[in-house]
Write an enzyme that holds these catalytic residues in place. Structure first.
Site, PDB file in Angstrom:
ATOM      1  N   LYS A   1     -12.810 -10.721  -3.101  1.00 45.25           N
ATOM      2  CA  LYS A   1     -12.426 -10.967  -4.499  1.00 45.25           C
ATOM      3  C   LYS A   1     -13.423 -11.888  -5.183  1.00 45.25           C
ATOM      4  O   LYS A   1     -13.755 -12.958  -4.676  1.00 45.25           O
ATOM      5  CB  LYS A   1     -11.019 -11.564  -4.537  1.00 45.25           C
ATOM      6  CG  LYS A   1     -10.475 -11.759  -5.932  1.00 45.25           C
ATOM      7  CD  LYS A   1      -8.968 -11.702  -5.934  1.00 45.25           C
ATOM      8  CE  LYS A   1      -8.399 -12.208  -7.249  1.00 45.25           C
ATOM      9  NZ  LYS A   1      -6.980 -11.900  -7.396  1.00 45.25           N
TER      10      LYS A   1
ATOM     11  N   ARG B   1      -3.577  -2.007  -2.514  1.00 43.31           N
ATOM     12  CA  ARG B   1      -4.427  -2.396  -1.374  1.00 43.31           C
ATOM     13  C   ARG B   1      -5.126  -1.174  -0.847  1.00 43.31           C
ATOM     14  O   ARG B   1      -4.629  -0.056  -1.022  1.00 43.31           O
ATOM     15  CB  ARG B   1      -3.581  -2.933  -0.218  1.00 43.31           C
ATOM     16  CG  ARG B   1      -2.738  -4.121  -0.531  1.00 43.31           C
ATOM     17  CD  ARG B   1      -3.439  -5.433  -0.177  1.00 43.31           C
ATOM     18  NE  ARG B   1      -2.719  -6.515  -0.801  1.00 43.31           N
ATOM     19  CZ  ARG B   1      -1.603  -7.043  -0.311  1.00 43.31           C
ATOM     20  NH1 ARG B   1      -1.146  -6.619   0.848  1.00 43.31           N
ATOM     21  NH2 ARG B   1      -0.988  -8.004  -0.940  1.00 43.31           N
TER      22      ARG B   1
ATOM     23  N   ARG C   1      -1.864 -14.395 -10.280  1.00 42.48           N
ATOM     24  CA  ARG C   1      -0.773 -13.437 -10.497  1.00 42.48           C
ATOM     25  C   ARG C   1       0.268 -13.584  -9.397  1.00 42.48           C
ATOM     26  O   ARG C   1      -0.021 -14.061  -8.320  1.00 42.48           O
ATOM     27  CB  ARG C   1      -1.317 -12.006 -10.442  1.00 42.48           C
ATOM     28  CG  ARG C   1      -1.825 -11.476 -11.761  1.00 42.48           C
ATOM     29  CD  ARG C   1      -2.233 -10.009 -11.593  1.00 42.48           C
ATOM     30  NE  ARG C   1      -1.107  -9.107 -11.703  1.00 42.48           N
ATOM     31  CZ  ARG C   1      -0.838  -8.112 -10.857  1.00 42.48           C
ATOM     32  NH1 ARG C   1      -1.586  -7.904  -9.809  1.00 42.48           N
ATOM     33  NH2 ARG C   1       0.197  -7.329 -11.043  1.00 42.48           N
TER      34      ARG C   1
HETATM   35  C1  BTN Z   1      -5.260 -13.591 -10.091  1.00 44.36           C
HETATM   36  O1  BTN Z   1      -6.166 -12.857  -9.680  1.00 44.36           O
HETATM   37  O2  BTN Z   1      -4.240 -13.774  -9.423  1.00 44.36           O
HETATM   38  C2  BTN Z   1      -5.426 -14.252 -11.430  1.00 44.36           C
HETATM   39  C3  BTN Z   1      -6.204 -15.543 -11.345  1.00 44.36           C
HETATM   40  C4  BTN Z   1      -6.382 -16.230 -12.670  1.00 44.36           C
HETATM   41  C5  BTN Z   1      -6.993 -17.610 -12.529  1.00 44.36           C
HETATM   42  C6  BTN Z   1      -7.353 -18.206 -13.857  1.00 44.36           C
HETATM   43  S1  BTN Z   1      -8.334 -19.664 -13.698  1.00 44.36           S
HETATM   44  C7  BTN Z   1      -8.138 -20.004 -15.393  1.00 44.36           C
HETATM   45  C8  BTN Z   1      -6.701 -19.685 -15.738  1.00 44.36           C
HETATM   46  N1  BTN Z   1      -5.845 -20.818 -15.440  1.00 44.36           N
HETATM   47  C9  BTN Z   1      -4.978 -20.539 -14.470  1.00 44.36           C
HETATM   48  O3  BTN Z   1      -4.124 -21.340 -14.023  1.00 44.36           O
HETATM   49  N2  BTN Z   1      -5.142 -19.288 -14.036  1.00 44.36           N
HETATM   50  C10 BTN Z   1      -6.201 -18.607 -14.748  1.00 44.36           C
END
Ligand code: BTN
Length: 324
Positions: free
Chosen positions: A187, A321, A118
């Site tokens: 996380k 946070r 994100r």
């Molecule tokens: C976050 O917490 O910021 C979201 C992370 C999401 C990661 C997943 S891995 C599979 C899919 N492909 C990506 O490029 N991102 C999501």
């Protein structure tokens, strides 16, 4: 072709070019070509003169038969793609969405070279250690029907982790999976939802899920927050079992969500809110709002008790946070 070679190397032991060629039924030169392909994909392996080739350690690759044996709901999807290495599984399915006839797809990768999180962040995705997958799911009633979807997806993952007996996990609004540790929160996973299509009519949603299974110090050095893996909480769990359980819960959740929406899930979500009653701050692009966490409302918006009373916040370019 490569997946067969990688299957042979997955035990982490040395295999000579001759042996690999014999098992694969190809020449040593052909084996060499396949190894070069692995190298081009940035899949790490050792090559030692007189010994042969091996992966730096044994890995459990995702395997459709093992997934099925663990209850993976293959019938829920029109296609199942599995890659050794891609840029991002979300990108793969966003491309598919351009020509999609509103059918359902799932895409796994053993490694991502451009994994995205994100708010423009990178998602560290080393080979065969964690889980990276995306699901393309159509929603016939447009964008209004998917309010709270990312929270519902987080809850599906939380349900799966409970089924897998993984302890101490919780949800952080809008869509992080957290673990309470002795030194704070770490996380465990995240969700990246992207949309295409008509906002008022049928739209397609790509739901990307990254779950940490085995986080090493070298990964932590590349991640800008504390992170932990499922295997660090519950050793002995197989990657295939975790993947199958996650996708099964996700499919069940999407089906439930399509019928009842988020409001029916609000109480359950709030029961897993990692920050409920704790001092928090909401980070906006140019300011921070302190308060204490009160969970989400029927729409999946976050409610905070602030100096000015209860305030409600939408997801978007904000993050939550723990405060002091
Ligand atoms: C976050 O917490 O910021 C979201 C992370 C999401 C990661 C997943 S891995 C599979 C899919 N492909 C990506 O490029 N991102 C999501």
């Amino acid at each position: 072709m490569n997946s067969t070679l990688i299957e042979l190397l997955a035990d982490g032991e040395f295999h000579s070019g001759e042996e690999l060629g014999a098992v694969l039924g190809v020449s040593r030169a052909a084996v060499w070509k396949q190894l070069q392909k692995l190298e081009a994909m940035n899949i790490p392996f050792h090559s030692v003169k007189g010994k042969g080739y091996r992966l730096p350690e044994a890995v459990e690759l995702l395997d459709q038969n093992r997934l099925l044996a663990e209850g993976f709901p293959l019938q829920a999807f029109n296609s199942f793609d599995q890659h050794l290495s891609v840029g991002s599984t979300n990108d793969e399915l966003m491309l598919k969405a351009e020509t999609n006839d509103l059918s359902r797809h799932i895409c796994f990768a053993e490694m991502q070279t451009g994994g995205r999180g994100r708010r423009g962040r990178a998602w560290v995705s080393p080979f065969a250690r964690n889980l990276y997958f995306s699901v393309l799911w159509p929603f016939s009633q447009g964008i209004s029907a998917i309010q709270g979807l990312s929270l519902a997806v987080g809850l599906a993952i939380q349900r799966a982790l409970i089924k897998l007996d993984v302890p101490s996990t919780g949800l952080k609004w809008p869509n992080d999976l957290l673990v309470k540790t002795s030194t704070g929160h770490a996380k465990l996973g995240g969700i990246l939802i992207e949309l295409t299509g008509d906002v008022t009519d049928a739209c397609q949603v790509v739901i990307g899920v990254g779950i940490n299974l085995d986080i090493r110090p070298q990964d932590l050095a590349r991640i800008d927050q504390n992170a932990i893996g499922v295997k660090q909480l519950q050793s002995g769990l197989s990657r295939n079992k975790v993947a199958a359980t996650l996708v099964k819960e996700l499919v069940g959740m999407l089906t439930e969500f399509e019928v009842y929406g988020f409001s029916a899930l609000k109480e359950e979500w709030n029961g897993h809110d990692a920050f409920n009653g704790l001092p928090v701050k909401l980070i906006l692009p140019s300011s921070e709002i302190p308060g204490s966490g009160c969970g989400v409302n029927d729409k999946g918006e976050y409610v905070m008790e602030t100096a000015g009373g209860k305030q409600v916040f939408n997801a978007g370019e904000v993050s939550l946070r723990l405060g002091e």
